[in-house]
Design an enzyme around this catalytic site. Sequence first.
Site, PDB file in Angstrom:
ATOM      1  CB  VAL A  98      -0.688   0.086   1.277  1.00 28.73           C
ATOM      2  CG1 VAL A  98      -1.880  -1.140   1.262  1.00 28.73           C
ATOM      3  CG2 VAL A  98       0.122  -0.106   2.416  1.00 28.73           C
ATOM      4  CG  ASN A 138       4.140  -6.369   6.678  1.00 27.67           C
ATOM      5  OD1 ASN A 138       4.719  -5.153   6.421  1.00 27.67           O
ATOM      6  ND2 ASN A 138       5.218  -7.097   6.823  1.00 27.67           N
ATOM      7  CG  LEU A 140       6.740  -1.909   5.186  1.00 25.25           C
ATOM      8  CD1 LEU A 140       8.296  -2.381   4.929  1.00 25.25           C
ATOM      9  CD2 LEU A 140       6.865  -0.369   4.707  1.00 25.25           C
ATOM     10  CD  GLU A 141       3.725  -8.079   3.224  1.00 27.86           C
ATOM     11  OE1 GLU A 141       2.826  -9.039   3.360  1.00 27.86           O
ATOM     12  OE2 GLU A 141       4.946  -8.431   3.885  1.00 27.86           O
ATOM     13  CG  PHE A 142      -2.797  -6.740   2.588  1.00 23.35           C
ATOM     14  CD1 PHE A 142      -2.200  -6.372   1.350  1.00 23.35           C
ATOM     15  CD2 PHE A 142      -3.397  -7.769   2.844  1.00 23.35           C
ATOM     16  CE1 PHE A 142      -2.175  -7.110   0.373  1.00 23.35           C
ATOM     17  CE2 PHE A 142      -3.500  -8.724   1.526  1.00 23.35           C
ATOM     18  CZ  PHE A 142      -3.020  -8.437   0.420  1.00 23.35           C
TER      19      PHE A 142
END
Length: 345
Positions: A98, A138, A140-142
């Site tokens: 994201v 996370n 840095l992810e979702f």
Amino acid sequence: MERRKEWQIIRRTARIGLSVALILGTEIILAPALAQNLANEPIKPLPPNPALDAAKVELGFRIFHDPRFSDEGTVSCASCHAIALGGADRGKRVSEGVRQQNGTINAPSVLTAAYNSHQFWDGRSPSLENQITHVLTNPLEFASDWPAAIQRFSQDADLLRAVRAVYGEAPSQRNLSDAVATYERSLPEASRFDRFLRGESSAITAEERQGYEKFKSYGCVACHQGVNVGGNMFQRLGTLGNYFADRGTPETGADLGRFNVTGKENDRYVFKVPSLRNVALTAPYFHDGAAATLEEAIRVMFKYQLGRTAPVEDQRLIALFLRALTAQSIEESAIPAMESKESKP
């Protein structure tokens, strides 16, 4: 178009699973001596996928491709794990989450993740169901959480009906995780090498078989064996050489590997041995994505895990063998495009 192709792959996999008994019997009749000799090989043929609820698989497919898992609604599981391209984020050292944030580690393939003993490079997750929470939360992810994701999914009347039809209840962490994990369990598909292991001698070429013999004789099978050709143990990266010092770039937190999970000094630089199934599709390689091609990855493994070099011809043959581990439904369309970008040894 890509999503339709991926669903076709899943349905073809199901057909293969239903007919494998007939195929197996035919091959054993044709080549009983070969089949018997191969029974004790360190690499085992991929078994038929377990009987799965087709409605759960289809629902899991939808959720796997749904960006509403992520905080901004911009990133889905499929964003970093494109099934038709090998189940990984091919060509990218790390994936983008994201707000266009880069992750810290190379995305592994999900195609045969169902056969891993643990999930993620550091093995922090014990199951397919559990791993989803790690990705969801996370930053840095979702960059989300379960209450927020469930609320977003519940606003879709069609999806809400689908979840209720399959599970008899509203969307929840339990049923959404189960649907995605069920979908992932439907993904493993046999390769030409599996057909060879079941007794079909002509399924691989003479050079691919030579490559397999080299793979065994050099000792690669000490870590890459079993049904998943890896994925079932942890090993230090740089057992016979200082990989991280020679790499020439600063160490990161991701380089600590399993140490981040256990805090034990012996687990520093230790990672889950990756599966080599479909490995020809998933460049770049290693947790840091430092090896751009399959040939380069083989050279690195010889140097730092085996403590030796090998003739270029032997490395070429091993690479040919590894390409025979690609799932058949994506082999013809995916391999040539990738090979054109790779340097020859």
